[in-house]
Design a protein around this motif. Structure first.
Motif, PDB file in Angstrom:
ATOM      1  N   ARG A 246      27.641 -61.906 -29.834  1.00  0.00           N
ATOM      2  CA  ARG A 246      27.006 -62.167 -31.137  1.00  0.00           C
ATOM      3  C   ARG A 246      27.845 -63.076 -32.035  1.00  0.00           C
ATOM      4  O   ARG A 246      27.331 -64.002 -32.641  1.00  0.00           O
ATOM      5  CB  ARG A 246      26.746 -60.843 -31.849  1.00  0.00           C
ATOM      6  CG  ARG A 246      25.641 -60.052 -31.181  1.00  0.00           C
ATOM      7  CD  ARG A 246      25.324 -58.805 -31.968  1.00  0.00           C
ATOM      8  NE  ARG A 246      24.158 -58.135 -31.403  1.00  0.00           N
ATOM      9  CZ  ARG A 246      23.264 -57.471 -32.120  1.00  0.00           C
ATOM     10  NH1 ARG A 246      23.391 -57.391 -33.435  1.00  0.00           N
ATOM     11  NH2 ARG A 246      22.234 -56.885 -31.530  1.00  0.00           N
ATOM     12  N   LEU A 247      29.123 -62.784 -32.118  1.00  0.00           N
ATOM     13  CA  LEU A 247      29.944 -63.552 -33.063  1.00  0.00           C
ATOM     14  C   LEU A 247      30.174 -64.985 -32.571  1.00  0.00           C
ATOM     15  O   LEU A 247      30.160 -65.936 -33.349  1.00  0.00           O
ATOM     16  CB  LEU A 247      31.289 -62.834 -33.282  1.00  0.00           C
ATOM     17  CG  LEU A 247      32.028 -63.202 -34.563  1.00  0.00           C
ATOM     18  CD1 LEU A 247      31.176 -62.945 -35.798  1.00  0.00           C
ATOM     19  CD2 LEU A 247      33.338 -62.428 -34.669  1.00  0.00           C
TER      20      LEU A 247
ATOM     21  N   PHE B 187      30.016 -57.731 -29.346  1.00  0.00           N
ATOM     22  CA  PHE B 187      30.244 -58.505 -30.568  1.00  0.00           C
ATOM     23  C   PHE B 187      30.991 -59.805 -30.295  1.00  0.00           C
ATOM     24  O   PHE B 187      30.711 -60.833 -30.887  1.00  0.00           O
ATOM     25  CB  PHE B 187      31.029 -57.631 -31.547  1.00  0.00           C
ATOM     26  CG  PHE B 187      30.999 -58.137 -32.969  1.00  0.00           C
ATOM     27  CD1 PHE B 187      29.792 -58.255 -33.656  1.00  0.00           C
ATOM     28  CD2 PHE B 187      32.172 -58.478 -33.620  1.00  0.00           C
ATOM     29  CE1 PHE B 187      29.758 -58.703 -34.974  1.00  0.00           C
ATOM     30  CE2 PHE B 187      32.147 -58.938 -34.939  1.00  0.00           C
ATOM     31  CZ  PHE B 187      30.938 -59.050 -35.614  1.00  0.00           C
TER      32      PHE B 187
ATOM     33  N   ASP C 169      23.061 -56.712 -39.387  1.00  0.00           N
ATOM     34  CA  ASP C 169      21.979 -56.799 -38.406  1.00  0.00           C
ATOM     35  C   ASP C 169      22.196 -55.788 -37.276  1.00  0.00           C
ATOM     36  O   ASP C 169      21.274 -55.133 -36.812  1.00  0.00           O
ATOM     37  CB  ASP C 169      21.929 -58.231 -37.853  1.00  0.00           C
ATOM     38  CG  ASP C 169      20.801 -58.413 -36.859  1.00  0.00           C
ATOM     39  OD1 ASP C 169      19.646 -58.474 -37.307  1.00  0.00           O
ATOM     40  OD2 ASP C 169      21.077 -58.478 -35.640  1.00  0.00           O
ATOM     41  N   PHE C 170      23.447 -55.678 -36.868  1.00  0.00           N
ATOM     42  CA  PHE C 170      23.797 -54.741 -35.799  1.00  0.00           C
ATOM     43  C   PHE C 170      23.495 -53.311 -36.243  1.00  0.00           C
ATOM     44  O   PHE C 170      22.948 -52.507 -35.487  1.00  0.00           O
ATOM     45  CB  PHE C 170      25.294 -54.891 -35.469  1.00  0.00           C
ATOM     46  CG  PHE C 170      25.738 -54.143 -34.253  1.00  0.00           C
ATOM     47  CD1 PHE C 170      25.782 -54.764 -33.012  1.00  0.00           C
ATOM     48  CD2 PHE C 170      26.133 -52.806 -34.345  1.00  0.00           C
ATOM     49  CE1 PHE C 170      26.202 -54.076 -31.883  1.00  0.00           C
ATOM     50  CE2 PHE C 170      26.546 -52.108 -33.215  1.00  0.00           C
ATOM     51  CZ  PHE C 170      26.587 -52.749 -31.987  1.00  0.00           C
TER      52      PHE C 170
ATOM     53  N   ARG D  13      27.028 -66.884 -33.266  1.00  0.00           N
ATOM     54  CA  ARG D  13      26.808 -67.176 -34.683  1.00  0.00           C
ATOM     55  C   ARG D  13      27.810 -68.217 -35.207  1.00  0.00           C
ATOM     56  O   ARG D  13      27.431 -69.229 -35.789  1.00  0.00           O
ATOM     57  CB  ARG D  13      26.928 -65.874 -35.494  1.00  0.00           C
ATOM     58  CG  ARG D  13      26.725 -66.058 -37.004  1.00  0.00           C
ATOM     59  CD  ARG D  13      25.270 -66.422 -37.291  1.00  0.00           C
ATOM     60  NE  ARG D  13      25.032 -66.821 -38.671  1.00  0.00           N
ATOM     61  CZ  ARG D  13      24.532 -66.023 -39.610  1.00  0.00           C
ATOM     62  NH1 ARG D  13      24.219 -64.763 -39.321  1.00  0.00           N
ATOM     63  NH2 ARG D  13      24.327 -66.473 -40.837  1.00  0.00           N
ATOM     64  N   TRP D  14      29.074 -67.962 -34.983  1.00  0.00           N
ATOM     65  CA  TRP D  14      30.109 -68.812 -35.586  1.00  0.00           C
ATOM     66  C   TRP D  14      30.263 -70.158 -34.887  1.00  0.00           C
ATOM     67  O   TRP D  14      30.388 -71.187 -35.526  1.00  0.00           O
ATOM     68  CB  TRP D  14      31.476 -68.087 -35.541  1.00  0.00           C
ATOM     69  CG  TRP D  14      31.687 -67.136 -36.670  1.00  0.00           C
ATOM     70  CD1 TRP D  14      30.838 -66.865 -37.699  1.00  0.00           C
ATOM     71  CD2 TRP D  14      32.853 -66.327 -36.876  1.00  0.00           C
ATOM     72  NE1 TRP D  14      31.399 -65.933 -38.529  1.00  0.00           N
ATOM     73  CE2 TRP D  14      32.629 -65.588 -38.064  1.00  0.00           C
ATOM     74  CE3 TRP D  14      34.058 -66.145 -36.185  1.00  0.00           C
ATOM     75  CZ2 TRP D  14      33.572 -64.685 -38.556  1.00  0.00           C
ATOM     76  CZ3 TRP D  14      34.993 -65.249 -36.692  1.00  0.00           C
ATOM     77  CH2 TRP D  14      34.747 -64.530 -37.862  1.00  0.00           C
TER      78      TRP D  14
ATOM     79  N   GLU E  77      26.711 -60.474 -42.223  1.00  0.00           N
ATOM     80  CA  GLU E  77      25.293 -60.506 -41.845  1.00  0.00           C
ATOM     81  C   GLU E  77      25.097 -60.009 -40.419  1.00  0.00           C
ATOM     82  O   GLU E  77      24.174 -59.253 -40.131  1.00  0.00           O
ATOM     83  CB  GLU E  77      24.750 -61.946 -41.949  1.00  0.00           C
ATOM     84  CG  GLU E  77      24.504 -62.402 -43.373  1.00  0.00           C
ATOM     85  CD  GLU E  77      24.085 -63.877 -43.440  1.00  0.00           C
ATOM     86  OE1 GLU E  77      24.381 -64.496 -44.464  1.00  0.00           O
ATOM     87  OE2 GLU E  77      23.483 -64.378 -42.466  1.00  0.00           O
ATOM     88  N   GLU E  78      25.987 -60.453 -39.546  1.00  0.00           N
ATOM     89  CA  GLU E  78      25.892 -60.018 -38.142  1.00  0.00           C
ATOM     90  C   GLU E  78      26.090 -58.509 -38.025  1.00  0.00           C
ATOM     91  O   GLU E  78      25.391 -57.837 -37.266  1.00  0.00           O
ATOM     92  CB  GLU E  78      26.930 -60.743 -37.280  1.00  0.00           C
ATOM     93  CG  GLU E  78      26.606 -62.202 -36.993  1.00  0.00           C
ATOM     94  CD  GLU E  78      25.275 -62.393 -36.272  1.00  0.00           C
ATOM     95  OE1 GLU E  78      24.946 -61.574 -35.385  1.00  0.00           O
ATOM     96  OE2 GLU E  78      24.557 -63.352 -36.621  1.00  0.00           O
TER      97      GLU E  78
ATOM     98  N   THR F 201      29.006 -64.595 -43.031  1.00  0.00           N
ATOM     99  CA  THR F 201      28.111 -64.572 -41.865  1.00  0.00           C
ATOM    100  C   THR F 201      28.452 -63.417 -40.936  1.00  0.00           C
ATOM    101  O   THR F 201      27.578 -62.846 -40.299  1.00  0.00           O
ATOM    102  CB  THR F 201      28.204 -65.899 -41.078  1.00  0.00           C
ATOM    103  OG1 THR F 201      29.585 -66.229 -40.907  1.00  0.00           O
ATOM    104  CG2 THR F 201      27.499 -67.020 -41.801  1.00  0.00           C
ATOM    105  N   MET F 202      29.752 -63.063 -40.893  1.00  0.00           N
ATOM    106  CA  MET F 202      30.109 -61.913 -40.067  1.00  0.00           C
ATOM    107  C   MET F 202      29.472 -60.645 -40.631  1.00  0.00           C
ATOM    108  O   MET F 202      28.955 -59.809 -39.889  1.00  0.00           O
ATOM    109  CB  MET F 202      31.624 -61.753 -39.991  1.00  0.00           C
ATOM    110  CG  MET F 202      32.001 -60.740 -38.933  1.00  0.00           C
ATOM    111  SD  MET F 202      33.771 -60.577 -38.769  1.00  0.00           S
ATOM    112  CE  MET F 202      34.140 -59.869 -40.335  1.00  0.00           C
TER     113      MET F 202
END
Lengths: 467, 501
Positions: free
Chosen positions: B355-356, B348, B410-411, B359-360, B406-407, B403-404
């Motif tokens: 992932r984070l 993550f 998704d996970f 994304r961020w 959403e992540e 957005t977190m």
């Protein structure tokens, strides 16, 4: 008060008998001999094209660490592109290479559990990596890609620019950081190569082409010192470096000539406004240059003045006796050009004036050069000499030191040279350098603090921080 | 003498690494690992030592860990564990004084006067206070200034320091090998016979430390408020450094009671790693540390934190750029889910491909950096999976939260890929090795797990647990813990700039 404490400190061992007994126990424990001095060995060689390799083999853990220094830094940037070197450092790591896109690079390194980090400061570009033994050839290859053929991918240039602008917005968040920046600007001038910092406009001006040109101008095998430490085959590593280097053309153009510092003893005093509970204070003036032969005496003298919290005069008085600060340190900067002599201290707003006065008193006393004695000198020399042993563990720490020394132009095995020189410092040396190099009457002071509460400090100029 | 938490947060120029005071990743030592030579010795009084001989430079690193920290304090006495750590550098009845008989008497008078000042009616306070100041000054003149640390420094101590966290108080130093017995002498002396001299000036030092770490630090300020809000009942809600009002009220007497209760051999672990003779060292340890009185054993603290029912957000305004902190309550080690969190964290939030970060920072450009840790603020009680970010200008904290989510969604829906799982496990294995190099690092790790879990072998067993973790385990984990309703949030907003008149 100071005087009394100092005398007490000297006489302390001669008092109560109980304490005497304890002292002799301590003395006998202190004087046990060091049975063996076995230190790691560093292998040094110059490879074709001029790259220098320092290697230390150590197979205790299946790990390899690399410490690379490149002759580059922000002192070489064009005036209107301040931040270029820092941006390049970040993009070597994150901007992809000709052979490997940035996304692939991040994924590959993470998949190997390898760490590669860059740190480009004023006069050195540093690339450090850590990986497992099994992945070393692959990581070394990727690192050479970064050094030789960075791609400076456009979207990563923009991302880095965004990050740098954000960092700039945050440059007034931490008081100690502000004080150091402002103090350097005050002594060197705001746009001097040793004090300047990126601005919104300089960051915005940097283009991909600037990065490519700057890289071409400064990156070549003859500008690189590479240190390797850990579990690896030296022969294989050397072969691989040679191969990676083969078609890399050494830089012929000499490094740009740098403007020489002119010392202006202006003795300025400024308070920068920030609403804080503590004021952060830096007092000081110019230091000196790195290869000054008085360096060792200066280091010992500084250790006595404010080298640590417990044995230094500033630490004992300002922190321990008066409880005015959590930390107070002094640093006599010996740099490529004139460094800075700084005393850094934080204290609650109402004690600001008192801390400055107490510090000034101690500094003046030291600067007279008459207050030292053999016991104090010995304590500080022994402290430095004995602590040098711990530089050798973990072995990569020693290698890292030696790579840095090599980069700065010191002789090989400089830790030994350093030890020898410190051990030869005499009382008259510290007396002389204290008198010669410390100038309490020419002290400049930067304060970061709440101007509303510091109004009575009338000999200070009041300024607002630039946004 | 610092607080572990804030010290270990470091921002490097290119890679943002957040090391919180619990190292979240442990994996296996291979069969050839030098850790197989770790030796344990328990003294008659219950104090345990771990010893590891390493070839190499003639130096060693030492740790003494006491299982006492912020969470062991009574309410109203916050900061006492940390103040005690500071005072442990003030020497003994024989080190740090020029005349202990006179000094002792004065210290007793000071303590009595201090109590009287507190209880006295307002009109008498002033006179008593002056008397107190006078006695403090007299006692001060008998002090042999910083003698304890001076002996250490003269003998080449490097990294001489101590830290206090919510969980532990740790004293450590690195010395040349021939100073091992001196170390045993100094450490056992201060554990046996500490003298809390110069108490009031040290109290001021700690208040200055609080100003620096909390009041004038954007991170420190938000972190204190965040934690108060994130924990509803847990002892973790208090700040280790203590509230200024509590610190000011502490006395040497309080300190002594706290010391007598918690600094007992069964509550401490010593660890030595480096180039020394193990057999001789064992004799030395017995000789010096067996004299400590066994004392009473200390009952284990109970976790009181209830299951979070709803998201809770706390905001502060401060003269700095915006920061966001996020926490999800989770069980602490050795709960199976704690191991899963180590793996989840790698996928993550660890590294630029995580992932984070992607994304961020890379894709949405909401934050200029992000860092996470799976054991905040400690590991003796249930703790938080913690996420920290610097908000990019023009972006809103709510965007980061959305957005977190959403992540995480998704996970949960697609799960981590096999490649991600493999990458996470390799990352943990490499970190294990990276953190295990050098005397100080090894001593830090061994002593930490010994005092926290009861055995340093936790380190050796960790890899097997990690290797067993599956994609399904991680999906279950995310579903169970990373629900927006369980989330605790702290936001630092910039103080609006005053308009020019």
């Amino acid at each position: 008060m100071k005087q009394i404490i100092f005398l007490l400190f000297l006489c302390s061992v001669f008092f109560a008998t109980e304490i005497q007994a304890q002292e002799s126990v301590i003395q006998s424990l202190e004087s046990k001999p060091l049975a063996q001095e076995k230190f790691p060995k560093i292998h040094r060689q110059s490879l074709e094209n001029g790259i220098k390799l320092l290697a230390l083999q150590d197979d205790e853990f299946p790990v390899v660490r690399g410490f690379i220094y490149v002759k580059v830094g922000s002192i070489y940037e064009p005036t209107d592109k301040v931040g270029l070197s820092e941006m390049m450092g970040e993009l070597l790591r994150s901007g992809g290479t000709k052979a490997t896109s940035s996304t692939e690079m991040d994924e590959r390194l993470d998949f190997l559990g390898a760490k590669v980090a860059t740190d480009f400061d004023r006069e050195a570009g540093k690339v450090f990596f850590t990986c497992l033994k099994e992945d070393f050839p692959q990581v070394l290859q990727l690192v050479f890609q970064m050094l030789k053929e960075p791609a400076f991918e456009k979207d990563k240039v923009e991302l880095t620019r965004l990050k740098m602008l954000e960092a700039l917005r945050r440059q007034n968040d931490e008081p100690a950081q502000i004080a150091k920046r402002q103090f350097a600007k005050m002594l060197y001038g705001p746009n001097n190569i040793w004090s300047r910092t990126p601005t919104q406009s300089s960051i915005k001006k940097i283009t991909q082409k600037d990065l490519i040109d700057f890289h071409q101008r400064f990156f070549g095998p003859n500008r690189i010192i590479m240190g390797l430490s850990g579990d690896f085959s030296l022969e294989e590593a050397t072969q691989q470096i040679k191969k990676a280097n083969k078609d890399w053309i050494p830089i012929k153009r000499p490094l740009p000539k740098l403007p020489v510092l002119e010392k202006k003893w202006l003795s300025q005093k400024v308070i920068f406004n920030k609403k804080t509970d503590q004021t952060t204070i830096i007092m000081g003036h110019y230091g000196d240059k790195r290869f000054n032969s008085d360096k060792f005496a200066l280091l010992v003298m500084n250790s006595i003045l404010g080298g640590d919290l417990w044995t230094s005069r500033l630490g004992k008085q300002i922190r321990s006796t008066l409880g005015l600060s959590y930390g107070i340190y002094s640093d006599f900067g010996l740099q490529t050009d004139y460094g800075l002599f700084r005393i850094l201290v934080q204290t609650k707003v109402v004690s600001t004036q008192q801390v400055i006065e107490e510090t000034q008193k101690i500094l003046e006393e030291i600067a007279k050069g008459e207050s030292f004695n053999e016991a104090e000198l010995d304590l500080h020399k022994e402290s430095i000499l004995n602590s040098l042993y711990s530089e050798y563990d973990p072995p990569y720490n020693y290698l890292k030191d030696e790579v840095r020394f090599e980069y700065l132009g010191y002789p090989p095995d400089y830790l030994k040279v350093f030890r020898q020189n410190i051990s030869q410092v005499k009382l008259e040396d510290i007396e002389r350098v204290a008198k010669q190099y410390l100038k309490p009457e020419k002290i400049s002071i930067v304060i970061i603090g709440d101007q509303d509460q510091l109004k009575n400090m009338s000999d200070f100029e009041f300024k607002e921080l630039e946004p | 003498m610092q607080l572990a938490m804030l010290k270990k947060i470091s921002l490097l120029s290119s890679v943002i690494l957040i090391f919180l005071f619990v190292f979240s990743s442990r994996l296996e030592a291979n069969p050839g690992s030098p850790l197989k030579n770790v030796q344990e010795i328990t003294l008659k009084n219950g104090m345990k030592f771990l010893l590891l001989h390493r070839e190499g430079a003639p130096v060693f690193s030492a740790y003494i860990r006491v299982r006492v920290g912020g969470i062991d304090e009574q309410s109203g006495q916050t900061g006492i564990a940390h103040l005690l750590e500071h005072m442990a550098f003030k020497g003994t009845s024989q080190i740090g004084t020029q005349d202990y008989h006179r000094e002792k008497k004065l210290l007793e008078e000071i303590e009595n006067l201090h109590e009287q000042v507190f209880q006295a009616p307002p009109e008498k306070k002033q006179a008593l206070h002056e008397q107190l100041q006078q006695k403090i000054e007299q006692a001060g003149q008998l002090v042999d200034k910083e003698a304890f640390s001076r002996i250490y420094m003269r003998n080449g101590a490097s990294n001489l320091n101590a830290t206090t966290s919510q969980d532990l108080t740790s004293y450590f130093v690195t010395l040349p090998s021939n100073k091992l017995e001196l170390w045993a002498f100094l450490e056992s002396s201060r554990l046996k016979d500490p003298v809390f001299r110069e108490f009031y000036s040290e109290l001021d030092v700690v208040l200055e430390e609080r100003r620096m770490r909390v009041e004038d630090s954007p991170f420190g300020k938000l972190y204190e408020k965040f934690k108060e809000n994130a924990f509803k009942e847990s002892l973790y809600q208090r700040p280790t450094i203590g509230y200024a009002e509590d610190i000011k009220k502490l006395s040497a007497k309080d300190l002594r009671q706290f010391y007598q209760r918690y600094y007992v051999p069964s509550n401490m672990v010593g660890t030595l790693v480096g180039n020394f003779n193990v057999k001789e060292t064992k004799d030395i340890l017995r000789r010096y540390f067996e004299e400590l009185e066994a004392g009473k054993s200390i009952p284990k603290l109970k976790d009181k934190e209830p299951e979070p029912k709803a998201q809770s957000i706390i905001k502060i305004q401060y003269d700095a750029s915006p920061i966001v902190m996020i926490g999800y309550l989770k069980p602490t080690l050795p709960h199976p889910d704690d191991y899963s969190f180590d793996v989840f964290h790698q996928i993550f939030c660890e590294g630029r491909s995580s992932r984070l970060y992607q994304r961020w920072v890379v894709k949405d450009k909401l934050a200029s950096n992000v860092g996470c840790s799976s054991s905040v603020p400690g590991a003796r009680l249930n703790n938080l999976y913690f996420i920290y970010a610097s908000v990019q200008k023009g972006q809103q904290a709510q965007e980061l939260l959305d957005t977190m989510d959403e992540e995480i969604q998704d996970f949960i829906e697609k799960g981590p890929s096999l490649r991600e799982l493999k990458k996470a496990k390799k990352g943990l294995l490499s970190d294990w090795y990276y953190q295990m190099q050098g005397n100080k690092n090894i001593a830090e790790q061994l002593s930490y797990y010994e005092v926290l879990t009861g055995t340093w072998k936790y380190i050796l067993e960790h890899p097997k647990k990690i290797s067993e973790i599956s994609q399904e385990d991680l999906i279950k984990l995310a579903k169970k813990y990373l629900n927006p309703k369980r989330r605790q949030v702290g936001i630092l907003e910039s103080t609006p700039k005053e308009k020019a008149p």
